[in-house]
Design an enzyme around this catalytic site. Sequence first.
Site, PDB file in Angstrom:
ATOM      1  N   SER A   1     -12.163  -2.179 -13.068  1.00  0.00           N
ATOM      2  CA  SER A   1     -10.749  -1.909 -12.786  1.00  0.00           C
ATOM      3  C   SER A   1     -10.162  -2.824 -11.708  1.00  0.00           C
ATOM      4  O   SER A   1      -8.950  -2.936 -11.604  1.00  0.00           O
ATOM      5  CB  SER A   1     -10.560  -0.454 -12.360  1.00  0.00           C
ATOM      6  OG  SER A   1     -11.347  -0.184 -11.214  1.00  0.00           O
TER       7      SER A   1
ATOM      8  N   ASP B   1      -4.191   3.871  -5.006  1.00  0.00           N
ATOM      9  CA  ASP B   1      -4.683   5.204  -5.356  1.00  0.00           C
ATOM     10  C   ASP B   1      -5.990   5.422  -4.599  1.00  0.00           C
ATOM     11  O   ASP B   1      -6.310   4.660  -3.693  1.00  0.00           O
ATOM     12  CB  ASP B   1      -4.797   5.390  -6.881  1.00  0.00           C
ATOM     13  CG  ASP B   1      -5.861   4.496  -7.527  1.00  0.00           C
ATOM     14  OD1 ASP B   1      -6.691   3.920  -6.797  1.00  0.00           O
ATOM     15  OD2 ASP B   1      -5.850   4.382  -8.770  1.00  0.00           O
TER      16      ASP B   1
ATOM     17  N   HIS C   1      -8.270   2.150  -5.520  1.00  0.00           N
ATOM     18  CA  HIS C   1      -7.851   0.762  -5.770  1.00  0.00           C
ATOM     19  C   HIS C   1      -6.833   0.229  -4.769  1.00  0.00           C
ATOM     20  O   HIS C   1      -5.941   0.966  -4.353  1.00  0.00           O
ATOM     21  CB  HIS C   1      -7.269   0.649  -7.191  1.00  0.00           C
ATOM     22  CG  HIS C   1      -8.217   1.106  -8.242  1.00  0.00           C
ATOM     23  ND1 HIS C   1      -8.139   2.350  -8.827  1.00  0.00           N
ATOM     24  CD2 HIS C   1      -9.285   0.498  -8.794  1.00  0.00           C
ATOM     25  CE1 HIS C   1      -9.127   2.484  -9.709  1.00  0.00           C
ATOM     26  NE2 HIS C   1      -9.839   1.382  -9.712  1.00  0.00           N
TER      27      HIS C   1
END
Length: 351
Positions: free
Chosen positions: A35, A326, A329
Amino acid sequence: MPVQYLQWLLYLQLLLYCAVLKAGKVPSIIVFGDSTVDAGNNDYILTLAKSNFKPYGRDLDGGKPTGRFCNGRLATDFISEAFGLPPLVPAYLDPAYNIQQFASGVCFASAATGYDNATANVLSVIPLWKQLEYFKEYVGKLKSFQGEAKAQETLINALYVMSLGTNDFIENYFTLPDGRSSQFTVPEYEDFLLALSEGFVRDIYQLGARKLDLTGLPPMGCLPLERVTNRAAPGDCNKEYNKVAREFDMKLLGLVHKLNAELDGMEIVYGNVYDLLDDVVRNPASYGFENAVTGCCGTGLFEVSYICNKKTPITCDDANRYVFWDALHPTERMNHLISNYLMNTTLYVFL
Ligand SMILES: *[C@@H]1O[C@H](CO)[C@@H](O)[C@H](O)[C@H]1NC(C)=O
Ligand SMILES: *[C@@H]1O[C@H](CO)[C@@H](O)[C@H](O)[C@H]1NC(C)=O
């Protein structure tokens, strides 16, 4: 014509010539990983690890959620731009793009994946071996599009980026009680992952890769979610996780040296994100951040993926003041810092 004017013209021509040379040096950026660099491949597979809804992407052109786990762009998007390539690296599975766009940059990454197949299985995302299969398919398409010789040139001059490994520890090893932790000690598991990393590098080398950024692990114990779930000292960075990340990174650096010595014509640089993030988390104010502890989305303690959505209350107004978007991240601003840092410390060698 005055001599000075002529000199000026020559100088301009020289500048232009250099710019052209430079633009051609790295014709493409090819991204593998999780991610930290997924540009939206998970939008097109069945998984819970998604972010193609608001408020993700709210600071991207037009506030568009793309599947990037960020309010805006990723470090690889900024790196692409720094090499004179497009400002967004497109996701390979996104049907809005075709080989014409992928010829100057393509992302095979998948959020929640790792080096280990077992990590990808946790949330049914794209394992690393499958990213390699997609890359092979891409090589075929590139050859049809550019012709054999030109495609080979593109593949040899492209910048390859690998950014993964955190999930192998935080999503897999330290989380699943009957999985890898019952088979391997931590150092054994590190070595297991490194062998997979080495195998992957050798595979892409065979397919033409010569310029590679092998990115290390961040201080993963300082990710907001890892602070919250730190049983030894709730709210603090998980020291054990950070120690593992450092240990892994040292071994990864060793692997980089080894492969550079063994693979003829290969130039691998080690992307050190640990030191930068460690410093930012310790001294956020000196980088212009107000918060390096919780994410911008919601309470910032646990919101990630579907739990960070447009109904999530109290999402911060200005993500630029936050290190984390978040609970896992970085914000776009932090990603930009990472890109600048990598450009200044290692990637400049490929400019
Ligand atoms: C991961 O899965 C692929 C596909 O099934 C397999 O070829 C590969 O050997 C596996 N890797 C490991 C380390 O088990
Ligand atoms: C690195 O590069 C960026 C832009 O290229 C620059 O603004 C910054 O001051 C440089 N130095 C550091 C330490 O990041």
